[in-house]
Design an enzyme around this catalytic site. Sequence first.
Site, short mmCIF file in Angstrom:
data_model
loop_
_atom_site.label_atom_id
_atom_site.label_comp_id
_atom_site.label_asym_id
_atom_site.label_seq_id
_atom_site.Cartn_x
_atom_site.Cartn_y
_atom_site.Cartn_z
CB CYS B 336 1.56 0.76 -10.23
SG CYS B 336 1.92 0.91 -8.47
CD1 TRP B 340 5.31 -0.56 -3.59
CD2 TRP B 340 4.19 -1.70 -2.04
NE1 TRP B 340 5.75 -1.85 -3.63
CE2 TRP B 340 5.08 -2.57 -2.69
CE3 TRP B 340 3.37 -2.20 -1.01
CZ2 TRP B 340 5.19 -3.93 -2.35
CZ3 TRP B 340 3.48 -3.55 -0.68
CH2 TRP B 340 4.38 -4.40 -1.36
#
Lengths: 511, 548
Positions: B336, B340
């Site tokens: 992403c 995380w």
Amino acid sequence: MEFSELIKTATVENVLLSCAGLPAVKGTLCITSHHLLLSSCPGGDGQAGTVELWLLIRNVDAVEKRLANSSGTITLRCKDLKVLQLEIPGMEECLNIASSIEVRFWVGSEPGPSHARVQRLAGESGRLQWLEAPPILWGSPSSGCPPSLAPQAMLRSSQPLTGPNRKRCREDETLLGTVLDEGERGFIIDTRSAQAAKQARMTGGGTEPKSSYPQWRRLHRPLERGRPLQESFIKLVDACNDTAINMDRWLNRLESCRWLSHVKAALSTACLAAQCMDREEANVLVHGAEGTDTTLLVTALAQVILDPSCRTLVGFQGLLEREWIEAGHPFHLRCARSAYSHARLKQEAPLFLLFLDCVWQLSRQFPFSLEFSECLLLTLFDNAYASAYGTFLCNNEKERCLCKVKENTHSLWAWLNQPGERKKYLNPLYLPNALVIWPSVEPQSIQLWQGLFFRWIRSSQYLDEAWAEIQRKVGSGLVQQINKKHQNWVCVCHLENNDWLLRFQPVQGQT
Amino acid sequence: LEFILTTRQEQVKLLDRFSTSNKSLTGTLYLTATHLLFIDSSQRETWILHHHIAAVEKLPLTTSGCPLVIQCKNFRIVHFVVPRERDCHDIYNSLLQLSRTAKYEELYAFSYNPKQNESEQVKGWQLIDLAEEYKRMGVPNSNWQLSDANRDYKICETYPKELYVPRTASKPIIVGSSKFRSKGRFPVLSYYHKNKEAAICRCSQPLSGFSARCLEDEHMLQAISKANPSNRYMYVMDTRPKLNAMANRAAGKGYENEDNYSNIRFQFVGIENIHVMRSSLQKLLEVSGTKGLSVNDFLSGLENSGWLRHIKAVLDAAVFLVKAIAVESASVLVHCSDGWDRTSQVCSLGALLLDSYYRTIRGFMVLIEKDWISFGHKFSDRCCQLDGDPKEISPVFTQFLESVWNLTEQFPQAFEYNEAFLLQIHEHVHSCQFGNFLGNCQKEREELKLKEKTYSLWPFLLDEQKRYQNPLYNPDFSPELTLLEPNTVSFNFKFWRNMYHQFDRSMHPRQSVFNLIMNMSEQNKQLEQDIKELEVPIIATAVFIVLF
């Protein structure tokens, strides 16, 4: 005219049947006076064909046909919400089959004795009888109330005919007066808004004015009925069938169809009626306009909430017989069409379905308190809309008498109550519960009845397997084994503080 | 303790926020160093951990007293009425101070003492062993190896020390790739599928900007695809919406250019960022907390919050990932922005769908330790453990639990654990009572010496695992490595009442099927035990009679 004369093509070979979630089947299609059959084998003499489909033609809600080249596709949308597709080789055969089905359900829509001829299904036992439920005018749950409570009565009626000139009726006032002792108060729950009740005066109806019925307090709880309710049902089914829609659209359509609002309103009103009786210890009169729709929804639901005897399999059948069938809910008019019909709506409204949905909500919140399972509710829905039995035929007792329904048809109850059949409808978790079951009516607690609205849309294999596992676990298998193995000891189950407990004790007389 | 202005307050009323009858309980409110405690007149206790308090609000004075509303991170909302305004003000100020923590060492975990000796404490922390877990998956093997490149957290501060990478990825490739990735989070192994020889790998976004390239990073991806003998193509899943990823390019970040990487298929899956998720939950809570809510307001509020849309997006992404592995035997690299949040969601859910081990109680603990704790999901920031930037708070982990709950609803027999287990984990992610979720990454946890100073949650959950067992669990339902194929059609996603209204008792079904079945199984076991014990005296008596 006999229907069989209208059948132009009775059998067609090589028809492909498909239904969402199931593998397609090829077979011979056969149309009889009442059923559409599809057998997967060619079916020579002595060779038993596997019957893949046995569809009551009355179950068909809408027929769509599409022709292409030399074949055609018929889509059958059924009243129990399933959707079937038949691919028929031969354009003429396709048209003939489609028109036979269409004709059949037009003929079928005429009320009258033609309904009464009902096919016997394979495997049906001959031992059939009508459940005898005495007609009860006042649905009084006193029989099930703890004896410490004074029995209260729940009454139902239609609206008083006060009319625009505020007519009074001494006899009606006296009748309602006799229900209450001096100084006692009663509640009238009107299932229309105050505005609608007032408007009803213009057409000769109305509501009880305070001045003429001083001991009665009137409460208005508007419930949806008639056409808007049917449209709500149609919109909901439409949204459920659209499996490709995104989350926002789904929630939007679930909201705009308003079905769950109707569920909440019905449950809340039934709770109010139940509260008046249980908490206020007052008599209650429920009515809307005719007293055959929302009235029955409220009185029947309130009884399930209050009265444990209505929560058994037999008691629930008695309740339906008393509060819906004998009370004159016009099943024939209300259930003539289901959610797929494009025909112009006349008197259709899914009040009975709404009632079943509310009972299902109760069964979710109190999974041990109803003796019957979801399966019964589904069967009742199916039979109210299309049935091989006479139980839900006609609109009232008078019509049923005229059509000689009891003489000419079989009872659904007799079928359900056969020992082999009965088991299917029992809730393995049932524990008699003498208490009132007050449901939560917060929107967060009200769920969409997936078992009904998604029955033919999504596979329920994993849920069914889990349910079978629950049945297996609760089937007291181990308890029985222990009892068998250790004959000096007996295991007993009992209820304490709403918890199941098992106790192990020596058989009496043993040391 | 210096924050506590008042320790005891009598005649406090506790209101039920959903009851229509406006009933209340009267009792005494106590403030301790760690908890708020309310004991009503029938001696029932309500405990609220200070760390669980998300917000305290003092409402305008009413005739019955001064209302105080406390919102908790576990979605409990309590509504007190304190008779005198001054007292209310004191409680309010005390709670404000008590619920704010500036240093890790002040968190409850550092003072919590469950009466375990040192060796039990050490054993508790050793319960979940990730090296053992990678071994279970089948690595190291001829294609994957353990790399010591991050031994001193030199390459990436927020990764664990032990990382598994393709054998062909040399140290220069690793170092080069990490320099081309946001926060140095280069592609590493998250899950290895033995049968398909395919891998789930995870990383952060590349610093590609509009045109930058990095040969080492390109080699790194090639190494991953070469490590899979079954399929030389690999998927790169960017879990962000395309627009967000494009906007990142302007900041020198972005996504992989398919022209520069050989044999990759690039795919966006459109999960929104932490800020969208935070405000979505806020909207959801506003709706569900409304008293006297109509069905339509609830449904339109649910729609407007977008919450279920986000849950569906997360699960859809996991389904996409799983299909690539199970159907095409292709490896997948997931990222992403920083790798995380959304990456943890998608990797862990993917593994859960692929591998039935993660559907057991112990396996689920391992999954959380691996994809969430060790890979540096910022629990401290996301759950606001310390007083910090409110923009860092986001319910990313809650969404993961909710996705799992949705799966348990669809597959009632596939999971060894039940809803209570998920709720209890959610409770402790926010309670700061155990060390597992403290801090933002492994490096920080080591510096805090959590393994010496605090206790691990997992042994406590295992001790009471009876409470968390799904009575319908059938281990044969899905033998090892059986794929779960959820149906992610919109209507399968439901509002999780037991999470968001866990403490609103009036809203729950009055009878629970699970509890009944659990009680019965429990009692059946007890019965068998009883019989064994009873048989002994019977036989003894019989022997006695025979002998004499």
